[in-house]
Design a protein around this motif. Structure first.
Motif, PDB file in Angstrom:
ATOM      1  N   ARG A 198       7.542   6.803   3.961  1.00 14.21           N
ATOM      2  CA  ARG A 198       7.757   5.464   4.533  1.00 14.21           C
ATOM      3  C   ARG A 198       8.042   5.570   6.027  1.00 14.21           C
ATOM      4  O   ARG A 198       7.525   4.825   6.845  1.00 14.21           O
ATOM      5  N   LYS A 212       5.047   6.290   8.043  1.00 19.24           N
ATOM      6  CA  LYS A 212       4.222   5.078   8.212  1.00 19.24           C
ATOM      7  C   LYS A 212       4.809   4.208   9.335  1.00 19.24           C
ATOM      8  O   LYS A 212       4.076   3.710  10.199  1.00 19.24           O
ATOM      9  N   ILE A 213       6.141   4.040   9.332  1.00 20.80           N
ATOM     10  CA  ILE A 213       6.778   3.218  10.374  1.00 20.80           C
ATOM     11  C   ILE A 213       6.500   3.827  11.757  1.00 20.80           C
ATOM     12  O   ILE A 213       6.113   3.139  12.690  1.00 20.80           O
ATOM     13  N   ARG A 221      10.250  -3.687   1.061  1.00 22.03           N
ATOM     14  CA  ARG A 221      10.628  -2.262   1.069  1.00 22.03           C
ATOM     15  C   ARG A 221      10.155  -1.575  -0.217  1.00 22.03           C
ATOM     16  O   ARG A 221       9.560  -0.507  -0.170  1.00 22.03           O
ATOM     17  N   THR A 253       6.371  -2.065   5.996  1.00 18.72           N
ATOM     18  CA  THR A 253       7.161  -1.723   7.182  1.00 18.72           C
ATOM     19  C   THR A 253       7.468  -2.968   8.009  1.00 18.72           C
ATOM     20  O   THR A 253       8.286  -2.928   8.911  1.00 18.72           O
TER      21      THR A 253
END
Ligand code: ADP
Length: 260
Positions: free
Chosen positions: A85, A88-89, A219, A224
């Motif tokens: 995650r 990705k952000i 989430r 994101t």
């Protein structure tokens, strides 16, 4: 003479005022530039340690010599999904920072958008099947556009990914690609879902950075809050438009118009 002096005074005051205002803006501009550079550099630097961490976690998980308790396995799985995650952000932030700095340029070429659309739909089929969602593509063959192929693919990925994230089981997602009936040469990309929908008063905010209607749900779904900001940037960089029509409980339709 008095009038002439007054006029002269007025001209000097206006001129110096402009100069001062201009000077006052320079430090603010510099600070924005520094901030953008900082975000771009930070995102870039964070990518390497994150990828090392992911590889390490994977190595522990797949090492046959390790006998892990189910608790440890769960901890590792949680770590893996959080690292993914964060990656990705960081990658989305890097894209936006580069776009702000004017460093993210379009590499345009002529390509068949239906071909790209079919590939994107195919890549999402396993996710759709797992979710029990029908995913279709409706379009005409050989619809060539002059655009940045990679960015248009990213745009399709964002819109389909969202539709699949916010659609319920037994739902339906359709991607339409068509030549606009109105202005010749305009291509429309339409992503329609019959999912949860977006409340009317929130529709104007969803293209803003980090805006999420339901933070917890986004989430869990792996969001994101940056996807639609990137989509908007891609569309506007191509001088196109993106709009949403949505009703809570009925679904959402995102329409992109790209000049060709
Ligand atoms: P996220 O990564 O959280 O999906 P986005 O920028 O892509 O962020 O979208 C912003 C918000 O818009 C989402 O958190 C979600 O609430 C809403 N949204 C986007 N697409 C859809 C959709 N197809 N159906 C319902 N809500 C959506």
């Amino acid at each position: 003479v008095l009038c002439m002096v007054c006029l002269l005074f007025l001209i000097i005051a206006t001129f110096t005022g402009h100069l001062l205002a201009g000077r006052a803006i320079i430090p603010i501009k510099n600070s924005f530039t520094r901030q953008r550079e900082f975000v771009a550099d930070a995102s870039h630097e964070l990518r390497t340690p994150l990828s090392v961490m992911l590889t390490s976690v994977e190595a522990i998980r797949t090492d046959d010599e390790n006998t892990l308790s189910s608790f440890s396995e769960q901890v590792l799985e949680d770590m893996r999904s959080e690292i993914k995650r964060m990656t990705k952000i960081v990658s989305d932030l890097l894209t936006l920072a580069r776009a702000d700095a004017g460093a993210e340029i379009l590499i345009k070429e002529k390509f068949d958008i239906s071909d790209i659309a079919e590939k994107v739909i195919r890549s999402f089929q396993p996710v759709a099947v797992e979710k029990g969602v029908k995913l279709d593509f409706v379009g005409i063959n050989d619809l060539f556009i002059h655009a940045d192929k990679e960015k248009i693919t990213q745009l399709l990925l964002i819109l389909i990914d969202n539709a699949l994230k916010y659609v319920k089981q037994d739902g339906k997602v359709v991607l339409f690609i068509k030549q606009s009936s109105g202005s010749k040469g305009t291509v429309n990309i339409i992503v329609q879902d019959n999912g949860v929908g977006i409340p009317e008063e929130q529709q104007q905010f969803i293209f803003e950075r980090f805006y999420r209607i339901d933070k917890a749900r986004s989430r869990v779904a792996g969001g994101t809050g940056l996807g639609l900001s990137i989509a908007k940037w891609i569309v506007e960089a191509h001088r196109g438009t993106i709009n949403v029509e949505s009703a809570v409980g009925k679904g959402s339709t995102f329409t992109v118009s790209l000049p060709n």
